[in-house]
Write a protein that holds these residues in place. Sequence first.
Motif, PDB file in Angstrom:
ATOM      1  N   UNK A 103       0.660 -55.026 -21.016  1.00  0.00           N
ATOM      2  CA  UNK A 103       0.593 -55.680 -20.066  1.00  0.00           C
ATOM      3  C   UNK A 103      -0.010 -56.957 -20.266  1.00  0.00           C
ATOM      4  N   UNK A 104       0.632 -58.235 -19.786  1.00  0.00           N
ATOM      5  CA  UNK A 104       0.088 -59.533 -20.277  1.00  0.00           C
ATOM      6  C   UNK A 104      -1.272 -59.683 -19.172  1.00  0.00           C
ATOM      7  N   UNK A 105      -1.831 -60.902 -19.457  1.00  0.00           N
ATOM      8  CA  UNK A 105      -2.709 -61.281 -18.692  1.00  0.00           C
ATOM      9  C   UNK A 105      -2.311 -61.514 -17.262  1.00  0.00           C
ATOM     10  N   UNK A 106      -3.012 -61.182 -16.075  1.00  0.00           N
ATOM     11  CA  UNK A 106      -2.498 -61.566 -15.004  1.00  0.00           C
ATOM     12  C   UNK A 106      -3.215 -63.094 -14.529  1.00  0.00           C
ATOM     13  N   UNK A 107      -4.242 -63.543 -15.451  1.00  0.00           N
ATOM     14  CA  UNK A 107      -5.088 -64.770 -15.133  1.00  0.00           C
ATOM     15  C   UNK A 107      -4.358 -65.940 -14.548  1.00  0.00           C
ATOM     16  N   UNK A 108      -2.902 -66.196 -15.090  1.00  0.00           N
ATOM     17  CA  UNK A 108      -2.491 -67.479 -14.777  1.00  0.00           C
ATOM     18  C   UNK A 108      -1.729 -67.259 -13.331  1.00  0.00           C
ATOM     19  N   UNK A 109      -1.520 -66.177 -12.543  1.00  0.00           N
ATOM     20  CA  UNK A 109      -0.975 -65.610 -11.730  1.00  0.00           C
ATOM     21  C   UNK A 109      -1.390 -65.765 -10.445  1.00  0.00           C
ATOM     22  N   UNK A 110      -0.561 -65.883  -9.337  1.00  0.00           N
ATOM     23  CA  UNK A 110      -0.961 -65.616  -7.716  1.00  0.00           C
ATOM     24  C   UNK A 110      -0.087 -64.570  -7.405  1.00  0.00           C
TER      25      UNK A 110
ATOM     26  N   UNK B  50       5.326 -62.539 -15.498  1.00  0.00           N
ATOM     27  CA  UNK B  50       5.189 -63.171 -16.735  1.00  0.00           C
ATOM     28  C   UNK B  50       6.891 -63.225 -17.495  1.00  0.00           C
ATOM     29  N   UNK B  51       7.527 -62.407 -16.867  1.00  0.00           N
ATOM     30  CA  UNK B  51       8.984 -62.517 -17.236  1.00  0.00           C
ATOM     31  C   UNK B  51       9.600 -63.589 -16.514  1.00  0.00           C
ATOM     32  N   UNK B  52       9.568 -64.213 -15.239  1.00  0.00           N
ATOM     33  CA  UNK B  52       9.773 -65.127 -14.617  1.00  0.00           C
ATOM     34  C   UNK B  52       9.245 -66.550 -15.205  1.00  0.00           C
ATOM     35  N   UNK B  53       7.907 -66.580 -15.468  1.00  0.00           N
ATOM     36  CA  UNK B  53       7.536 -67.609 -16.274  1.00  0.00           C
ATOM     37  C   UNK B  53       7.841 -67.881 -17.803  1.00  0.00           C
ATOM     38  N   UNK B  54       8.318 -67.038 -18.321  1.00  0.00           N
ATOM     39  CA  UNK B  54       8.977 -66.928 -19.840  1.00  0.00           C
ATOM     40  C   UNK B  54      10.406 -67.455 -19.730  1.00  0.00           C
ATOM     41  N   UNK B  55      10.967 -66.945 -18.777  1.00  0.00           N
ATOM     42  CA  UNK B  55      12.449 -67.312 -18.585  1.00  0.00           C
ATOM     43  C   UNK B  55      12.716 -68.775 -17.940  1.00  0.00           C
TER      44      UNK B  55
ATOM     45  N   UNK C  76      -1.412 -43.756  -9.101  1.00  0.00           N
ATOM     46  CA  UNK C  76      -1.620 -44.137  -8.001  1.00  0.00           C
ATOM     47  C   UNK C  76      -0.276 -45.500  -8.247  1.00  0.00           C
ATOM     48  N   UNK C  77       0.647 -45.150  -7.218  1.00  0.00           N
ATOM     49  CA  UNK C  77       1.823 -46.185  -7.022  1.00  0.00           C
ATOM     50  C   UNK C  77       1.430 -47.548  -6.719  1.00  0.00           C
ATOM     51  N   UNK C  78      -0.013 -47.950  -6.367  1.00  0.00           N
ATOM     52  CA  UNK C  78      -0.417 -49.147  -6.400  1.00  0.00           C
ATOM     53  C   UNK C  78      -0.763 -49.761  -7.655  1.00  0.00           C
ATOM     54  N   UNK C  79      -1.092 -49.051  -8.548  1.00  0.00           N
ATOM     55  CA  UNK C  79      -1.390 -49.303  -9.951  1.00  0.00           C
ATOM     56  C   UNK C  79       0.031 -49.877 -10.612  1.00  0.00           C
ATOM     57  N   UNK C  80       0.967 -48.975 -10.315  1.00  0.00           N
ATOM     58  CA  UNK C  80       2.190 -49.222 -10.952  1.00  0.00           C
ATOM     59  C   UNK C  80       2.813 -50.409 -10.133  1.00  0.00           C
ATOM     60  N   UNK C  81       2.495 -50.877  -8.845  1.00  0.00           N
ATOM     61  CA  UNK C  81       3.091 -51.840  -8.305  1.00  0.00           C
ATOM     62  C   UNK C  81       2.355 -53.209  -8.897  1.00  0.00           C
ATOM     63  N   UNK C  82       1.105 -53.084  -9.188  1.00  0.00           N
ATOM     64  CA  UNK C  82       0.291 -54.193  -9.902  1.00  0.00           C
ATOM     65  C   UNK C  82       0.707 -54.912 -11.163  1.00  0.00           C
ATOM     66  N   UNK C  83       1.046 -53.560 -11.967  1.00  0.00           N
ATOM     67  CA  UNK C  83       1.475 -53.714 -13.426  1.00  0.00           C
ATOM     68  C   UNK C  83       2.746 -54.224 -13.271  1.00  0.00           C
ATOM     69  N   UNK C  84       3.577 -53.689 -12.242  1.00  0.00           N
ATOM     70  CA  UNK C  84       4.997 -54.379 -12.322  1.00  0.00           C
ATOM     71  C   UNK C  84       5.146 -55.854 -11.913  1.00  0.00           C
ATOM     72  N   UNK C  85       4.138 -56.147 -11.025  1.00  0.00           N
ATOM     73  CA  UNK C  85       4.064 -57.457 -10.489  1.00  0.00           C
ATOM     74  C   UNK C  85       3.481 -58.608 -11.627  1.00  0.00           C
ATOM     75  N   UNK C  86       2.608 -57.985 -12.454  1.00  0.00           N
ATOM     76  CA  UNK C  86       2.224 -58.843 -13.536  1.00  0.00           C
ATOM     77  C   UNK C  86       3.129 -59.092 -14.644  1.00  0.00           C
ATOM     78  N   UNK C  87       3.912 -58.109 -14.847  1.00  0.00           N
ATOM     79  CA  UNK C  87       5.020 -58.013 -16.051  1.00  0.00           C
ATOM     80  C   UNK C  87       6.264 -58.799 -15.749  1.00  0.00           C
TER      81      UNK C  87
END
Length: 164
Positions: free
Chosen positions: A16-23, A157-162, A143-154
Amino acid sequence: MATQLKNLSDFSETDVPSAAPYHFGIVVAEWNAEITNALYQGAYESLLEHGALIDNIFTYSVPGSFELIAGADILLKNKKLDAVICLGCVIQGETRHFDFICDAVANGISNVSLKYSKPVIFGVLTTDNQQQAIDRAGGKHGNKGVEGAVTAIKMANLFETLNS
């Protein structure tokens, strides 16, 4: 492995990439609050665990899961966000209302994501009963909330990378 034997929120084998740069935006349905509050806690704590800054997480409540669509749309229209996590819970009742709401919410969240070209994460439980919801909101299936957060981070990161 059968779902009944598995914690669905185990990300130990996933980078899981760092979430630090994201809002992030989190939109939480008030209906079935016991469940949605647990989903929210899982998402919020997971974002922080992965480095998100408290000031970069924007949380808003809406009355029910159907309103998650408008909530996500308003958030993306008014805030500079990298992803929005929609958290709700729809439990099967005796009428077809369940089918209409689940279908509308899934399609609506997808449409908001496409409209803004931003990840809008479907963290909505669609269960047959209360126990299934509890099991997926911090119970034996994670916890589906955890899954949602990890998905949002990933996805952020994918959007930023592309896009760079």
